[in-house]
Scaffold this motif. Structure first.
Motif, mmCIF file in Angstrom:
data_model
loop_
_atom_site.group_PDB
_atom_site.id
_atom_site.type_symbol
_atom_site.label_atom_id
_atom_site.label_comp_id
_atom_site.label_asym_id
_atom_site.label_seq_id
_atom_site.Cartn_x
_atom_site.Cartn_y
_atom_site.Cartn_z
ATOM 1 N N HIS A 1 0.424 3.994 1.232
ATOM 2 C CA HIS A 1 0.435 4.746 2.481
ATOM 3 C C HIS A 1 1.612 4.304 3.347
ATOM 4 N N ARG A 2 1.489 3.178 4.034
ATOM 5 C CA ARG A 2 2.607 2.752 4.865
ATOM 6 C C ARG A 2 2.955 1.291 4.660
ATOM 7 N N CYS B 1 0.833 -1.199 0.000
ATOM 8 C CA CYS B 1 0.000 0.000 0.000
ATOM 9 C C CYS B 1 0.876 1.261 0.000
ATOM 10 N N CYS C 1 -7.462 -0.796 1.579
ATOM 11 C CA CYS C 1 -6.404 -1.329 2.432
ATOM 12 C C CYS C 1 -6.940 -1.546 3.849
ATOM 13 N N TYR D 1 -5.380 -1.426 6.663
ATOM 14 C CA TYR D 1 -4.710 -0.767 7.790
ATOM 15 C C TYR D 1 -5.365 0.578 8.134
ATOM 16 N N HIS D 2 -5.449 1.490 7.154
ATOM 17 C CA HIS D 2 -6.056 2.797 7.413
ATOM 18 C C HIS D 2 -7.124 3.131 6.398
ATOM 19 N N GLY D 3 -7.489 2.107 5.601
ATOM 20 C CA GLY D 3 -8.671 2.228 4.756
ATOM 21 C C GLY D 3 -8.528 3.031 3.471
ATOM 22 N N TRP D 4 -7.301 3.288 3.037
ATOM 23 C CA TRP D 4 -7.179 3.980 1.748
ATOM 24 C C TRP D 4 -7.791 3.091 0.670
#
Ligand code: FES
Ligand SMILES: [Fe+2]
Length: 387
Positions: free
Chosen positions: A77-78, A75, A94, A96-99
């Motif tokens: 993001h991270r 992802c 995703c 983890y943080h929903g992107w």
């Protein structure tokens, strides 16, 4: 004094420019100029699926609108993997943080950011173009400005009465595991090695196809604009002649008529040798059939059993394509080979690849790439012709 003993032999080596498939390697870049199948259409669904191709790991999915997508897994993001993502109407989210990413990697939502992420347009999840045809999902992993048209094949476009197209991913020619633990070129070269049919698949391991295949053929090898063509002539007991034409064509195609001869005539199916990485490949097939499951049913039985049920002793007693090709090692040692007259097809195929590598190095398009729909129809000479 003894001579020719194994003592003091030099370490073997392989021709890495022909075999390695990673990005930045000569063959890897050549292969990246073509479309490759990465799954059956049914494999692209709302469950994210790990796909490995040309040494890259990717995530295949199908969004709620029915569009397949192929994304780099980490992802943007991270970096957690989208394998744990959830597929939605507009793309994959995703865990983890929903992107949320669409099938072309655009970031549509960043739910932890104020206003859903005002700067989300700056993020692009790396992606590859995909197209569906013949029951397969094809991907293009190469430079975007060099993307050819996805080819059409006459043998899969022109159907006879009662025929339809089916795709299959079950295994290699005479049976074996779905993922074969050796370099893809060992399989592609096998396509233009007609003499092994009369040995490996007939006299050595018993009849793996049909008895006619045990006749040692007379063979003509020919370079074609898109690969190598092999014509095997067999005089049959009933006085007829079987002219069997087989082709290996760019990028990894095996164009082999049914070794059981079947209905005869032009080739019914094509197989794509998909390099997974340097030491694994798998086969995707698409063909004209009259019954569902027909492609899978062509698999040979050894000692009356399918390959997966063979004991170690039976693998040794009845080896087939899988055993012979993986038996050459993860990547065969070209330095230890002794190519003979009967290996002309292999020499021609390597020369074909060398030419394409040179073309790419000179900034040209390799053989078998077309950039207009009109130029993308491929006709083969392959088939079983009883005369
Ligand atoms: S790591 Fe994927 S949204 Fe944060
Ligand atoms: Fe074979």
């Amino acid at each position: 004094m003894d001579s020719g003993t194994a003592y003091g032999r030099k370490p073997g080596s392989h021709r890495s420019e022909l075999t390695l498939v990673g990005a930045g390697t000569p063959a890897g870049e050549l292969l990246r100029r073509y479309w490759h199948p990465v799954g059956l259409c049914a494999d692209a669904n709302t469950t994210p699926r790990k796909v490995q191709v040309l040494g890259e790991e990717l995530i295949l999915f199908r969004d709620g609108k029915g569009k397949p997508g192929l994304l780099y897994p980490r992802c943007a993001h991270r970096g957690t993997t989208l394998y744990y993502g959830k597929v939605e109407e507009r793309g994959i989210r995703c865990c983890y943080h929903g992107w949320l990413y669409d099938t072309e990697g655009r970031c549509l939502e960043q739910p932890c950011e104020e206003g859903g992420g005002p700067r989300r347009d700056r993020v692009r999840q790396p992606w590859y173009p995909v197209e569906e045809r013949y029951g397969l999902v094809f991907a293009y992993l190469g430079p975007p400005q060099k993307k050819p048209v996805l080819p059409r094949y006459e043998c899969l476009e022109v159907l006879e009465d009662g025929e339809f197209i089916e795709a299959d991913d079950s295994s290699i020619g005479s049976g074996g595991a779905q993922i074969v633990p050796c370099n893809w070129l060992q399989h592609w070269e096998n396509v233009v090695d007609p003499f092994h049919v009369a040995v490996l698949h007939a006299s050595f391991s018993g009849t793996q196809f049909v008895p006619q295949m045990s006749v040692m053929p007379q063979v003509e090898f020919e370079a074609t604009p898109i690969g190598v063509k092999v014509t095997s002539i067999r005089k049959l007991e009933d006085g007829r002649t079987l002219r069997r034409v087989t082709e290996a064509t760019a990028p990894t195609l095996r164009v082999v008529a049914n070794p059981r001869i079947g209905r005869g005539g032009r080739v019914e199916s094509i197989g794509w040798t998909l390099p997974i990485d340097d030491s694994h490949f798998r086969i995707y097939v698409a063909g004209r059939v009259r019954e569902e499951g027909e492609l899978g049913r062509f698999r040979s039985k050894m000692n009356g059993k399918p390959w997966a049920e063979l004991t170690e002793a039976e693998h040794r007693d009845f080896p087939g394509d899988y055993e012979a090709q993986t038996g050459q090692g993860e990547i065969t040692l070209h330095s230890e080979e002794h190519l003979a007259t009967s290996d002309k097809g292999i020499a021609l195929l390597r020369r074909f690849m060398e030419k394409q590598l040179a073309a790419v190095a000179e900034g040209k398009d390799p053989a078998g790439t077309a950039f207009t729909d009109g130029g993308a129809l491929v006709r083969f000479a392959a088939g079983n012709f009883l005369e």
